[in-house]
Motif scaffolding. Structure first.
Motif, short mmCIF file in Angstrom:
data_model
loop_
_atom_site.label_atom_id
_atom_site.label_comp_id
_atom_site.label_asym_id
_atom_site.label_seq_id
_atom_site.Cartn_x
_atom_site.Cartn_y
_atom_site.Cartn_z
N SER A 28 0.83 -1.21 0.00
CA SER A 28 0.00 0.00 0.00
C SER A 28 0.86 1.26 0.00
N LEU A 29 1.95 1.22 0.75
CA LEU A 29 2.86 2.38 0.79
C LEU A 29 3.53 2.59 -0.57
N GLN A 30 3.86 1.49 -1.23
CA GLN A 30 4.49 1.60 -2.54
C GLN A 30 3.50 2.09 -3.60
N ARG A 31 2.24 1.67 -3.48
CA ARG A 31 1.22 2.18 -4.41
C ARG A 31 1.09 3.69 -4.29
N ASP A 32 1.13 4.20 -3.06
CA ASP A 32 1.05 5.65 -2.87
C ASP A 32 2.25 6.34 -3.51
N GLN A 33 3.43 5.74 -3.40
CA GLN A 33 4.61 6.33 -4.01
C GLN A 33 4.50 6.33 -5.54
N PHE A 34 3.96 5.24 -6.11
CA PHE A 34 3.74 5.21 -7.56
C PHE A 34 2.74 6.28 -7.97
N ALA A 35 1.68 6.45 -7.17
CA ALA A 35 0.66 7.45 -7.50
C ALA A 35 1.23 8.86 -7.41
N ASN A 36 2.06 9.11 -6.41
CA ASN A 36 2.68 10.44 -6.27
C ASN A 36 3.65 10.72 -7.41
N ALA A 37 4.24 9.68 -7.96
CA ALA A 37 5.16 9.84 -9.08
C ALA A 37 4.44 9.87 -10.43
N GLY A 38 3.11 9.74 -10.39
CA GLY A 38 2.33 9.76 -11.62
C GLY A 38 2.48 8.51 -12.45
N ARG A 39 2.80 7.43 -11.80
CA ARG A 39 3.01 6.16 -12.52
C ARG A 39 1.83 5.24 -12.25
N ALA A 40 1.09 4.90 -13.29
CA ALA A 40 -0.09 4.05 -13.14
C ALA A 40 0.00 2.77 -13.97
N ASP A 41 1.07 2.61 -14.72
CA ASP A 41 1.18 1.45 -15.62
C ASP A 41 2.09 0.35 -15.06
N TYR A 42 2.21 0.29 -13.75
CA TYR A 42 3.10 -0.71 -13.17
C TYR A 42 2.39 -2.07 -13.10
N SER A 43 3.20 -3.13 -13.17
CA SER A 43 2.68 -4.49 -13.08
C SER A 43 2.79 -5.00 -11.65
N THR A 44 2.22 -6.17 -11.42
CA THR A 44 2.33 -6.79 -10.08
C THR A 44 3.78 -7.08 -9.73
N GLN A 45 4.55 -7.50 -10.75
CA GLN A 45 5.98 -7.77 -10.51
C GLN A 45 6.71 -6.50 -10.12
N ASP A 46 6.36 -5.39 -10.78
CA ASP A 46 6.99 -4.11 -10.42
C ASP A 46 6.64 -3.72 -8.99
N LEU A 47 5.37 -3.93 -8.63
CA LEU A 47 4.92 -3.57 -7.29
C LEU A 47 5.64 -4.40 -6.23
N VAL A 48 5.73 -5.71 -6.46
CA VAL A 48 6.38 -6.58 -5.49
C VAL A 48 7.86 -6.25 -5.37
N GLY A 49 8.52 -6.06 -6.53
CA GLY A 49 9.94 -5.74 -6.51
C GLY A 49 10.24 -4.44 -5.79
N ALA A 50 9.41 -3.43 -6.04
CA ALA A 50 9.61 -2.13 -5.39
C ALA A 50 9.28 -2.21 -3.90
N SER A 51 8.26 -3.01 -3.56
CA SER A 51 7.87 -3.14 -2.15
C SER A 51 8.96 -3.78 -1.31
N LEU A 52 9.76 -4.64 -1.94
CA LEU A 52 10.82 -5.34 -1.22
C LEU A 52 12.14 -4.56 -1.21
N ASN A 53 12.15 -3.38 -1.82
CA ASN A 53 13.38 -2.60 -1.87
C ASN A 53 13.15 -1.13 -1.51
N MET A 54 12.15 -0.87 -0.69
CA MET A 54 11.86 0.51 -0.29
C MET A 54 12.93 1.02 0.66
N GLU A 55 13.15 2.33 0.62
CA GLU A 55 14.16 2.93 1.50
C GLU A 55 13.70 2.91 2.96
N ARG A 56 12.41 3.20 3.19
CA ARG A 56 11.86 3.19 4.54
C ARG A 56 10.59 2.36 4.56
N PRO A 57 10.74 1.05 4.53
CA PRO A 57 9.57 0.18 4.47
C PRO A 57 8.92 0.02 5.85
#
Length: 288
Positions: A28-57
């Protein structure tokens, strides 16, 4: 190898569950970051990969904690105040001093309780009651009281470590000193042995397994006390201070790295006591 396989299986299963939990909690935190960056075309793989590499998870992934441990333990000079080795040494010193004091107090109380039966009814309820006070509430009081007498630095934290460690040692040693068979005690009386001779020749050797078992629990409890005390008074450093600093700045990876460092330190202490116990028991013929 056979004994290592079940352990490895459990560890791998825990790591897998950890990764799944990290991905779910951070999504959910990563989805908010994607939304703030104006990125809406991410895949589930992108979401999972980014969720596991957040700076402040919310929950760091295992590889993030491992990387932080490598950086703060191996890649940072041990004299640096950012190094977990530096802070681990401070925590270890407080733990060992408190553990030594708590163990001496616990063994002394156990000797008195076993030697004078009436003390068990008068002292044991108070010894048990002493552990019902939450240490997180008691630690600041001990620090403040000792500061009134200009006792600062390691001493207040060692006192809190001693407070937590003396109880398991007392209970374990009372059980150990009373472990000899009644027939063995009758035999000592037949030999006209004094109470002191019975204690030294029979009760003390018989308590050896209980001694090392209670030492393991006492050492782990002493480390918990030291870490709690460091959270209460963090300016002197220690792993508890790193936990507090991580919570202040939202550095969850740092918090988890400090937690694992404290767990490793506790495991090392318990392991060292276990090795000493096995050596002592072999020499005393408790084990083949």
């Amino acid at each position: 190898m056979k004994s290592a396989l079940p352990i490895a299986t459990v560890v791998l299963a825990l790591i897998a569950v950890w990764y799944v939990a990290a991905a779910l909690m951070n999504a959910s935190l990563q989805r908010d970051q994607f939304a703030n960056a104006g990125r809406a075309d991410y895949s589930t793989q992108d979401l999972v990969g980014a969720s596991l590499n957040m700076e402040r998870p919310k929950l760091p992934a295992p590889h993030q904690v491992a990387a932080e441990l490598y950086k703060l333990v191996l890649a940072t000079p041990p004299t640096s105040k950012r190094s977990l080795v530096y802070h681990g040494v401070i925590t270890l010193e407080e733990t060992l001093i408190g553990f030594a004091i708590g163990s001496a107090l616990g063994i002394g109380l156990a000797v008195l309780i076993v030697s004078m039966r009436w003390l068990e009814r008068s002292m044991m309820p108070w010894i048990v009651a002493s552990q019902t006070v939450p240490i997180i509430a008691l630690a600041p009081m001990i620090v403040v009281i000792l500061n009134q007498f200009d006792i600062t630095g390691i001493a207040p934290k060692a006192a809190i470590a001693a407070y937590l460690s003396f109880f398991p040692v007392t209970v374990g040693m009372v059980k150990g000193f009373r472990s000899p068979d009644p027939l063995q005690l009758d035999l000592m009386r037949t030999y006209s042995a004094t109470n002191a001779q019975t204690f030294i020749k029979l009760r003390a050797p018989a308590s050896t397994p209980f001694f090392f078992a209670s030492m393991k629990i006492g050492a782990a409890a002493a480390l918990v006390g030291a870490v709690v005390a460091e959270v209460t008074k963090s300016e002197d450093g220690g792993l508890g201070a790193r936990l507090l600093a991580g919570s202040y700045y939202g550095q969850t990876v740092q918090i988890w790295a400090a937690l694992f460092a404290a767990a490793a330190l506790s495991a090392a202490l318990v392991g060292a006591i276990g090795v000493a116990g096995r050596v002592a028991e072999r020499r005393m013929a408790f084990t083949p």
